[in-house]
Design a protein around this motif. Structure first.
Motif, short mmCIF file in Angstrom:
data_model
loop_
_atom_site.label_atom_id
_atom_site.label_comp_id
_atom_site.label_asym_id
_atom_site.label_seq_id
_atom_site.Cartn_x
_atom_site.Cartn_y
_atom_site.Cartn_z
N UNK A 105 4.84 -13.46 -1.68
CA UNK A 105 5.58 -14.65 -1.23
C UNK A 105 5.37 -14.94 0.24
N UNK A 106 4.75 -14.01 0.98
CA UNK A 106 4.57 -14.18 2.42
C UNK A 106 3.11 -13.92 2.79
N UNK A 107 2.30 -14.98 2.85
CA UNK A 107 0.87 -14.78 3.12
C UNK A 107 0.58 -14.28 4.53
N UNK A 108 1.59 -14.29 5.42
CA UNK A 108 1.37 -13.77 6.77
C UNK A 108 1.73 -12.30 6.89
N UNK A 109 2.28 -11.69 5.85
CA UNK A 109 2.73 -10.29 5.91
C UNK A 109 1.53 -9.35 5.91
N UNK A 110 1.74 -8.18 6.51
CA UNK A 110 0.69 -7.16 6.55
C UNK A 110 0.86 -6.22 5.37
N UNK A 111 -0.14 -6.07 4.52
CA UNK A 111 -0.03 -5.13 3.40
C UNK A 111 0.11 -3.69 3.89
N UNK A 112 0.74 -2.87 3.05
CA UNK A 112 1.09 -1.50 3.42
C UNK A 112 0.42 -0.51 2.47
N UNK A 113 -0.05 0.61 3.02
CA UNK A 113 -0.48 1.74 2.21
C UNK A 113 0.58 2.83 2.33
N UNK A 114 1.13 3.25 1.17
CA UNK A 114 2.27 4.17 1.15
C UNK A 114 1.78 5.62 1.04
#
Length: 691
Positions: A356-365
């Protein structure tokens, strides 16, 4: 640097594949993993004991004849007593996703998607087979422009910039997340697992362009969809605000206990907190808070590594894996280089993306461990803890569970959303040990335990630090004594009955000289057809250490010795190599396949399987995908006037070339083609609905 086409004569898997599987697929998707010795070389006494006891019981029960390798699990012609399913404890459903409506736990139901099972298609059939009364439509294809300003697809003139704005290659995990109450708008989220350059590019394409486009064609896509009303076909919206491409160059951040660890630091990232890109994304899952999880699977094949350290070899890293030559364009893929020895440690994680947020930074858990993740799927326990189940897709590897430290906060307030976005950053990781209870009851079933690897922020494995357990999770699970499984791929909880279903795709190495033989949870030597395990949490609580298990399916052609279909004794569709699983609104299991080894080779397919009631185990084929393709990421929608099934059609035409394609799916353009018109296959997402 020169690009050379794949030499079919010297493919490591040439002559070793079964049925419809092409050795080119093995080469490009998983780096010919099955041609190498399985990286799990541990020899636990427990497994020898189980196999000895099981084989002894087989002889006692008179089941030791040729082909009777199901360890007491009968074929479909067996007596009712021998064919009954294992004992089950009714589970409690966990939290429900925004777009599903779970039924009552333990109650069999009838899906609203009624159909007459289709017959298998011969492996060279280049079409999508669907039931009578249904039709299929393409939603989005490789190369379709999705970002603003992206050019139309021109296979003869691809660039990194154009690929970064277009739908990626070889879609795998898939979800359709409705975003309005009318069901007329949605977000499509898909993984892009790997690339096949021989089909993608005309001969003579500049080698660096090939690599740059391939880097941009990996990763994930988020695409906005629209339609007029429920039940209609979806279409994608080019240039929509939430459309997004995530590639092998997109910045990611690490979170959890390993963030900043020396094990993640490289010359490019001396702090060990960020990484470029995600690779070989296979299956995944959608969380109750609306994000998507993606599994990084066969990452080893992208790196040149020495392979002399067990921490490398246990993950399949070595000097023969870099057939793509990416290190010639980007030095981080040379793990023999001093500055990038840790680069492979930065892949093999569960990735979380907010669509829903194209500006968010993806996370590796990092708290969820590092291995060849098929995917991760979550359920909310009754007490609010979020529990994720995961499979490590390798022969003789393991099934894992992650339990969040914090509990889910209900609602969509900003505070609740911030809290829930951190749920997978802290928690306890464990690995499954399956214990058979003997074969006197006529079935493969038993009890199990979750063996702790981490707990309360501490390592539970002697001789390994917390960081080592999470970066070298396979080694930690070896030490813990986990049960070696036959390529556990998708591991998903059923939100209707609360049980967990494990798709074990195959393992033709089981029983070979020096390798583990049959065990109750993996009952066949040279297991080319695979099986499905059903796990039942103790008291319906997904956080407890104990569980029960049984085999729901032992796959293969009906009537073949050793097959088992949940106790159902009527006609069933032939099924082999279960890969991805999904569920409909009443809890029926849907299984997609990856390879159909049979005497008459057939196309891969999607199947419906009831898990309760008198039809438990009745396998019914719903669709077939075209020649060379795999059925991926099934999504089943059968509520509120909806009656659709969605799948990713991955690697159609693998084995063909640009000049000699073996599939023309989905556009079926043949003959002479003008500029920009591509005659070969394009991996695509399709929707199957009532005609």
């Amino acid at each position: 640097m020169t690009q050379t086409p794949t030499d079919r004569r010297h493919l490591p898997m040439a002559g070793l594949t079964h049925g419809n599987r092409n050795p080119v697929t093995c080469h490009l998707r998983c780096g010919d993993a099955c041609s190498f010795t399985p990286p799990n070389t541990t020899d636990n006494d427990y497994f020898r004991d189980v196999a000895t006891r099981a084989l002894s019981r087989r002889r006692t029960l008179g089941l030791a004849g040729a082909g009777a390798v199901a360890l007491g699990v009968a074929a479909t012609t067996a007596s009712p007593a021998a064919a009954r399913p294992g004992r089950a404890i009714a589970g409690k459903p966990g939290g429900k996703y925004p777009h599903t409506k779970p039924g009552k736990p333990g109650k069999p139901g009838r899906s609203r998607l009624l159909f007459t099972p289709v017959a298998p298609q011969p492996a060279d059939t280049d079409s999508v087979g669907v039931p009578a009364g249904y039709r299929w439509d393409t939603i989005v294809r490789w190369g379709d422009p999705i970002l603003p300003g992206a050019p139309g697809f021109d296979a003869s003139d691809q660039t990194q910039e154009s690929a970064e704005g277009q739908f990626g290659y070889n879609c795998d995990y898939l979800d359709i997340i409705e975003t309005n109450s009318k069901g007329t708008r949605a977000l499509l989220v898909a993984n892009h697992e790997y690339t096949n350059e021989e089909i993608m590019f005309p001969p003579g394409t500049d080698p660096e362009t090939v690599v740059r486009v391939a880097l941009a064609s990996h990763g994930m896509s988020v695409v906005e969809l629209r339609r007029a009303r429920r039940g209609d076909a979806w279409s994608y919206i080019p240039g929509a605000p939430k459309n997004r491409r995530i590639t092998a160059e997109t910045p990611f951040t690490f979170d959890g206990p390993v963030r900043g660890s020396a094990l993640l630091r490289t010359a490019e990232d001396p702090r060990g907190v960020t990484v470029r890109g995600t690779l070989n994304n296979c299956a995944g899952g959608t969380t109750p808070w609306g994000t998507v999880l993606s599994g990084e699977e066969n990452f080893n094949q992208y790196f040149l590594a020495a392979g002399t350290d067990v921490r490398e070899s246990r993950y399949g890293l070595g000097p023969t894996q870099d057939s793509r030559g990416w290190r010639n364009v980007d030095e981080r893929f040379d793990a023999t280089s001093e500055g990038y020895r840790n680069e492979p440690h930065r892949f093999g994680w569960i990735v979380e993306v907010d669509p829903t947020d194209p500006s968010s930074t993806p996370v590796k858990h990092t708290a969820m461990g590092r291995f060849k993740h098929e995917g991760a799927n979550v359920i909310v326990n009754d007490d609010g803890h979020v529990v994720a189940y995961m499979g490590d897709d390798e022969r003789f590897d393991y099934v894992y569970r992650f339990v969040s430290r914090k509990k889910l906060r209900k609602g969509n307030s900003p505070g609740a959303r911030r809290h829930n976005l951190g749920l997978l950053s802290e928690g306890d990781l464990s690995v499954a040990k399956f214990i058979g209870d003997g074969l006197e009851d006529g079935v493969s079933d038993g009890i199990g335990r979750w063996l702790p690897l981490t707990r309360a922020g501490r390592s539970m494995v002697a001789g390994m630090s917390l960081e080592e357990v999470l970066v070298f999770t396979r080694l930690a699970a070896d030490k813990a004594g986990a049960t070696k499984m036959d390529r556990p791929e998708d591991v998903e909880p059923n939100l209707v009955n609360g049980h967990i279903y494990v798709a074990c795709t195959n393992n033709t190495d089981r029983g070979k000289a020096g390798k583990e033989g049959p065990t109750e949870p993996n009952p066949r030597n040279a297991n080319k057809d695979g099986h499905v395990v059903e796990m039942i949490p103790h008291k319906g609580d997904h956080t407890l250490e104990r569980f029960r298990w049984n085999l729901l399916l032992i796959c293969g052609d009906p009537g073949t010795a050793g097959t088992y279909f949940g106790g159902y004794e009527g006609p069933v569709s032939p099924i082999s190599c279960p890969d991805n699983v999904a569920f409909d609104s009443v809890g029926n299991l849907w299984v997609s396949t990856d390879g159909q080894p049979s005497s008459t080779s057939r196309c891969d397919a999607l199947f419906k399987v009831p898990v309760a009631g008198p039809q438990r185990g009745r396998v019914q084929q719903f669709l077939s995908v075209p020649a060379g393709a795999e059925t991926c990421g099934p999504v089943v929608r059968d509520t509120d006037g909806e009656g659709s099934v969605f799948v990713s059609v991955q690697h159609p035409g693998d084995g063909g070339t640009w000049e000699s394609p073996t599939s023309f799916f989905p556009d079926y353009v043949t003959g002479s083609a003008g500029r920009g018109e591509f005659k070969g296959p394009r991996p695509s997402v399709i929707q199957v609905r009532r005609a």
